[in-house]
Design a protein around this motif. Sequence first.
Motif, PDB file in Angstrom:
ATOM      1  N   UNK B  36       0.846  -1.182   0.000  1.00  0.00           N
ATOM      2  CA  UNK B  36       0.000   0.000   0.000  1.00  0.00           C
ATOM      3  C   UNK B  36       0.892   1.247   0.000  1.00  0.00           C
ATOM      4  N   UNK B  45      -5.527  -1.469  16.567  1.00  0.00           N
ATOM      5  CA  UNK B  45      -6.837  -1.741  17.124  1.00  0.00           C
ATOM      6  C   UNK B  45      -7.050  -0.785  18.290  1.00  0.00           C
ATOM      7  N   UNK B  99     -12.295   8.370   7.196  1.00  0.00           N
ATOM      8  CA  UNK B  99     -11.882   7.185   7.937  1.00  0.00           C
ATOM      9  C   UNK B  99     -11.071   7.568   9.165  1.00  0.00           C
TER      10      UNK B  99
ATOM     11  N   UNK C 630      -1.753 -13.521   8.868  1.00  0.00           N
ATOM     12  CA  UNK C 630      -2.799 -13.172   7.921  1.00  0.00           C
ATOM     13  C   UNK C 630      -3.948 -14.158   8.075  1.00  0.00           C
ATOM     14  N   UNK C 769     -13.536  -6.335   9.107  1.00  0.00           N
ATOM     15  CA  UNK C 769     -13.643  -4.884   9.199  1.00  0.00           C
ATOM     16  C   UNK C 769     -13.161  -4.312   7.874  1.00  0.00           C
ATOM     17  N   UNK C 772      -9.847   1.166   5.228  1.00  0.00           N
ATOM     18  CA  UNK C 772     -10.061   2.588   4.979  1.00  0.00           C
ATOM     19  C   UNK C 772      -9.649   2.907   3.548  1.00  0.00           C
ATOM     20  N   UNK C 773     -10.052   4.073   3.103  1.00  0.00           N
ATOM     21  CA  UNK C 773      -9.726   4.492   1.735  1.00  0.00           C
ATOM     22  C   UNK C 773      -8.216   4.496   1.531  1.00  0.00           C
ATOM     23  N   UNK C 775      -6.009   2.405   2.599  1.00  0.00           N
ATOM     24  CA  UNK C 775      -5.383   1.097   2.432  1.00  0.00           C
ATOM     25  C   UNK C 775      -6.109   0.248   1.404  1.00  0.00           C
ATOM     26  N   UNK C 778      -4.654  -1.772  -2.108  1.00  0.00           N
ATOM     27  CA  UNK C 778      -3.977  -3.052  -2.242  1.00  0.00           C
ATOM     28  C   UNK C 778      -5.004  -4.146  -2.443  1.00  0.00           C
ATOM     29  N   UNK C 781      -5.908  -7.639  -0.139  1.00  0.00           N
ATOM     30  CA  UNK C 781      -6.604  -7.771   1.126  1.00  0.00           C
ATOM     31  C   UNK C 781      -8.097  -7.516   0.998  1.00  0.00           C
ATOM     32  N   UNK C 784      -9.662  -6.240   7.257  1.00  0.00           N
ATOM     33  CA  UNK C 784      -8.786  -6.501   8.389  1.00  0.00           C
ATOM     34  C   UNK C 784      -9.646  -7.060   9.507  1.00  0.00           C
ATOM     35  N   UNK C 785      -9.010  -7.649  10.496  1.00  0.00           N
ATOM     36  CA  UNK C 785      -9.781  -8.132  11.626  1.00  0.00           C
ATOM     37  C   UNK C 785      -8.930  -8.012  12.879  1.00  0.00           C
ATOM     38  N   UNK C 786      -9.598  -8.090  14.015  1.00  0.00           N
ATOM     39  CA  UNK C 786      -8.876  -7.987  15.276  1.00  0.00           C
ATOM     40  C   UNK C 786      -8.822  -9.368  15.903  1.00  0.00           C
ATOM     41  N   UNK C 790      -5.785  -8.959  20.433  1.00  0.00           N
ATOM     42  CA  UNK C 790      -5.950  -7.525  20.236  1.00  0.00           C
ATOM     43  C   UNK C 790      -5.224  -6.982  19.024  1.00  0.00           C
ATOM     44  N   UNK C 791      -4.378  -7.812  18.425  1.00  0.00           N
ATOM     45  CA  UNK C 791      -3.639  -7.327  17.259  1.00  0.00           C
ATOM     46  C   UNK C 791      -4.533  -7.303  16.032  1.00  0.00           C
ATOM     47  N   UNK C 792      -4.238  -6.353  15.168  1.00  0.00           N
ATOM     48  CA  UNK C 792      -4.944  -6.290  13.898  1.00  0.00           C
ATOM     49  C   UNK C 792      -4.219  -7.192  12.913  1.00  0.00           C
ATOM     50  N   UNK C 793      -4.982  -8.006  12.162  1.00  0.00           N
ATOM     51  CA  UNK C 793      -4.321  -8.708  11.065  1.00  0.00           C
ATOM     52  C   UNK C 793      -5.119  -8.509   9.783  1.00  0.00           C
ATOM     53  N   UNK C 794      -4.412  -8.695   8.679  1.00  0.00           N
ATOM     54  CA  UNK C 794      -5.033  -8.469   7.385  1.00  0.00           C
ATOM     55  C   UNK C 794      -5.706  -9.756   6.912  1.00  0.00           C
TER      56      UNK C 794
END
Lengths: 104, 161, 977
Positions: B36, B45, B99, C630, C769, C772-773, C775, C778, C781, C784-786, C790-794
């Motif tokens: 990206x 998060x 966003x 991922x 989830x 956003x505009x 990201x 690409x 993907x 994304x999810x949590x 608690x970590x965000x992953x794609x």
Amino acid sequence: MTDTIKAAIAEGVLRLAPTSNLVASSVADARTEIQKALESTHEAVVLDLSEAEHVDSLGISLVVGLFKTCRDKGLAFSVEGVNQNLLRVFRLFKLPEHFPVKGA
Amino acid sequence: MKQFATFRLDDQLFGIEVMLVREINQHTEITPVPQTADFVRGLINLRGQIITILDLGVRLDLAAREIGAKSHIVVLKTEDELSLVRAREGRDDLMTGEDPVGLLVDSIGDVVVAEEAEIEPPPPNLGDIDGRFLSSVVELKQDVLVILNVAETIQENGQEA
Amino acid sequence: MSGFADDSLISDFVVESRENLDAIEPDLLAMEQEGAEVSQEIINRVFRAIHSMKGGAGFLAFESLKKLSHTMESVLMRVRDGQMAISPDLMDVLLNGVDKLRAMVDDIQASDDVPIEEDLTRLHAILEEGGVAIDSTIQAQAAPAEGTDEASSPGKTFDLDAESVRAALEHGMRLFAATAYIHQDIQDKGITPLEFLDNIESVGSCLDTQIDMDALPNLEQCIEEDLAFTFLFATVLEEDLVAMALELPEDQIAALDTDAVKEQFIGEPEGAAAQNEAASPAQTELPHMLGQILSERLGVSADAIHTALGKQKQGYKRKIGEILVEQGVISETQIAEALQIQKDLRAEKAAPAPVAAKASSPQVSESLRVRVDLLTRLMNTAGELVLGRNQLLRALEGREDVVAGLAAILQNMDLVTTELQEGIMQTRMQPIGSVFGKFTRVVRDMARDLGKEIDLQVEGSEVELDKSIIELLGDPLTHIIRNCCDHAIETPDERERAGKRRGGRILLRAYHEGGQVNISISDDGRGIDAKRVLQKAIEKGVVQEDKAAKLSERDIVNLVFAPGFSTAEVVTEVSGRGVGMDVVRTNIEKLGGHIEMDTEVGVGTNVLLRLPLTLAIIPSLVVGASGQRFAVPQVNLVELVWVRAVEVKDRIEQVHGAPVLRLRGRLLPLVRLSDVLNMPRAYAEPDSGAAHEDRREGIIDRRSTVVEEEGAGETGAAAEDAEAHAERGASDRRENWRGDYNILVLQVGSNRFGVIVDELFDSEEIVVKPLSALTKDCQCFAGATIMGDGRVIMILDASGLAEEAGLHFSDLEAEEKRRLEEEARKEAAAAAVRRSIILFNGAPDEFFAVPQDKVLRLERIETANIEEVGGREFTQYRGAGLPLVRLDHYLSVNPLPPEASALFLIIPKHVQEDGSREARAGIVVSNIVDAVDVEVSLDDSTLSGPGLKGSAIVQDKLTVFLDPTELTAAAGIEGDA
């Protein structure tokens, strides 16, 4: 007399033609003139509504009253020249069941 | 009179009007998003909401930020959140993005209060920083406070704008 | 009038009207299709829907809406009464009317701005053609049935048409008898009789009217006496609202007991009456029912009850029982008894009612309107709950023993959370029929416009999808179906010339397949000519000419989904102009779906959409690459393949310069996730966190098979890509530390490919989830999810990955095909060298074989019969001496066992010049083992000696193959010697 109603007799038929709408403002005059016309002798009464675009509730009352009076006197009664809207009103009040109603 | 949340990139002091800031935290567990835009540092998060973190250094043509003990994230309000403020304060000039976005900065400073008269238009550019990212400057006693044009800074196609 | 029309009434009206309109359209189309055969129920349903819209519009004073729906109702009434035939023209007018109504409802406050004059004119023209005026139809049909209207004007009777009454009651309307005095209630209110009439028609329908002629004796009193006008009136409104709408005093309006009227007019069974009662719960007070009970069960005379009812209506605000008791007709205990009976009866009827209602009409089911945004919020909350549960489970993992019973609690919570989430997801599921429904109309209209005959068949309307998917599906499907009508289906004449039925057919079908919903849109039209598509694609620069040769027919056809492509030679009004199939594809892919096309020229085209059931929460597998996690949606994951380092050369090879995984005969393009995502190929060992390096360059081991590019000058996309790949591999040598490969086999449409990842973690339900505009650009993907920690992953997007990696499926298809052919060829070749051999022993543990066709005879001899003459052994054979050959004399093998008393001779075949065969020598062997057919390839690398052909494993034994003729020649026994 004003000419709220044109009255003409031909071959024993009294032809009553209101010159304008048969509404509250004219009904009283119309009644007087019709009563007067009815004093002469004839066999049938035709109410010609070609010139009457609107007939309000009082107008309806007048028509019904005229019908009742004619019936009492043994005179045939019919209405002619009834426009579409008026026809609906006449039908709603079931008037065609009591006397012939002819459309315009 | 305006209030600015301030922070530093390298030695330069930057500011963003406090009304545009949702919160400032040290949430530096950032998930990178491969492939990206280079100034997108990743995602965090924030209490169940995913916030896109921009590397303000890359965005302003400085170096990419190294995350250290003093690194902070300045989370900005979204247009939705801002609309309330705008209506209440009658500040139609406040602009942000749709966003939720956070800016990765080296360290944060105090809130600076400046009178309208002290706020001056920005120079066409500031070192390597493109002038379109700048909104105004405030001369402080020892520092020059550079106020960022937030809407421009976080716009996704800012490159071509 | 709109004084009591608050906003919530209006919004309710809008919602209901939309539903009504949605229901009307398919019914109208059914009417058109079935013509005179159409069931009365359908007509009634349309009539009722329009009627109730008219009622609402009149009530809320939306004039245009009222006028149009009223006129449409009039037409429908004619149709219902069999006075007007159903024709396509009639349906055009009605369907246009429905469109106008919809437009009005969509912006209700501006509804009067929608032009309806043309529609009204057309509707009126139809009505006039039909001849008989509407109002008289009731009269004309009037069956001599009598309904007593004891409430408001005792003694009056109405002439009622049983059909109208039944229709009204079936529509859940209530009946009222109302009296209006034409002076007091009409004239004095400043309205004309016509307006009054319109007023009535706007909130319901007038079933019959009466005028009390006797009240007006003659002309003299016509002004002074008021004329009572009584009418029987059916409406969906309740009594107080009727009074308000008609501006009549409430005491001039009396509700009739629906059940009683029904029984009287229709003789409907009690169950059906109960059903109606259940359908209109507002009618809880049913005095007549009590009256009925009193008269039927307790013998109270009908007269007494009528009198009491009359009193009640005249202002006795008392219960009927009280009046009766007061009059001494019955005792209080009898009333109590009657009330009990009434209660029981109602309970009895109430219970089976919903089921009955459901059976008779699918529209009526126990339901509750819930705001969609509330459901969305609930869904998101449930998503968070699921996340919370995952976090909790993770946090407490291995510590279940610390608190007694904790494991059970967690398990229960786990279960309940899942159920809750599923339940909430369920609330958002809608049958796809709500989208499919509108296409009957689309196809019909287009067929008419284009002068084609097209029959749309719909299957699987009941298949359910998430609401958000359903909503986003409308546009792409419409586009596809319009394309079908416009381009695919030929004109009737064309079809006839092509030997097809004149009428084209489109089949729209939804069905479940493997956790997804598939929608196929197939037609029997002209199909798509791949050549023309390709030509066009090259013209438009969608594909480069040199690459075109590599495309399979299927690839070419699917080029129509490429941006900026349209197969239409003429962009017609209906084809949707610039909006092409690429938009369709984009929209479908946004939904996490996939689209592909199959076509055969002259036969038809099939477009297949594969869609996920729901958008928001998906089961997925968590994988790791370059130290990052991922999520891979399970829906794209076909299987996991583990290739151990030692197997790499057998399982992975290179085709046209790109790595390929061989899986059960198929060749799957293989990519490394780290490479596609342009991440360093570092691998962190879970325990130590230490990064390991691998020195291998590419995915492929050097020992792997390499299929070279065919044709040296060819520089196709695959080759370029391979170069890029090799470059990347060379510049970055960090690699999987163990050397084993974890490969995800992903599916996109019908294409599969392998993705190498570093680690495999658990399967998890994840909440998607949106990105956003910033990201979104690409394509790799899907969101994304949590995670539980608690970590965000794609979340990986399989089709995006395939695209990003530039995979060429068609190349591999061709290679697969080539291999299959080659295999077939080899097999054929192998069959030709299939050998028939004789297996025998020399020394007991040594096995030999000679070809059967080189052997003349096999003979058994006694050791005693072997004679030695001049250093050579002979035996007597057919009256002559036959020289013998021992293998160990010429080859490095062991001698035969000396103790054997009997041996065998293999006599090679020697063919004379005249074609006859003779025996010249015999090879002495210890035992003949078998005569068999074998398919072996001989290994000739280790053995050498006269007549030795090589060795192979036959029947699990290493066997040496010999040529007996060569061997005997080596022994100095030549022909004609």
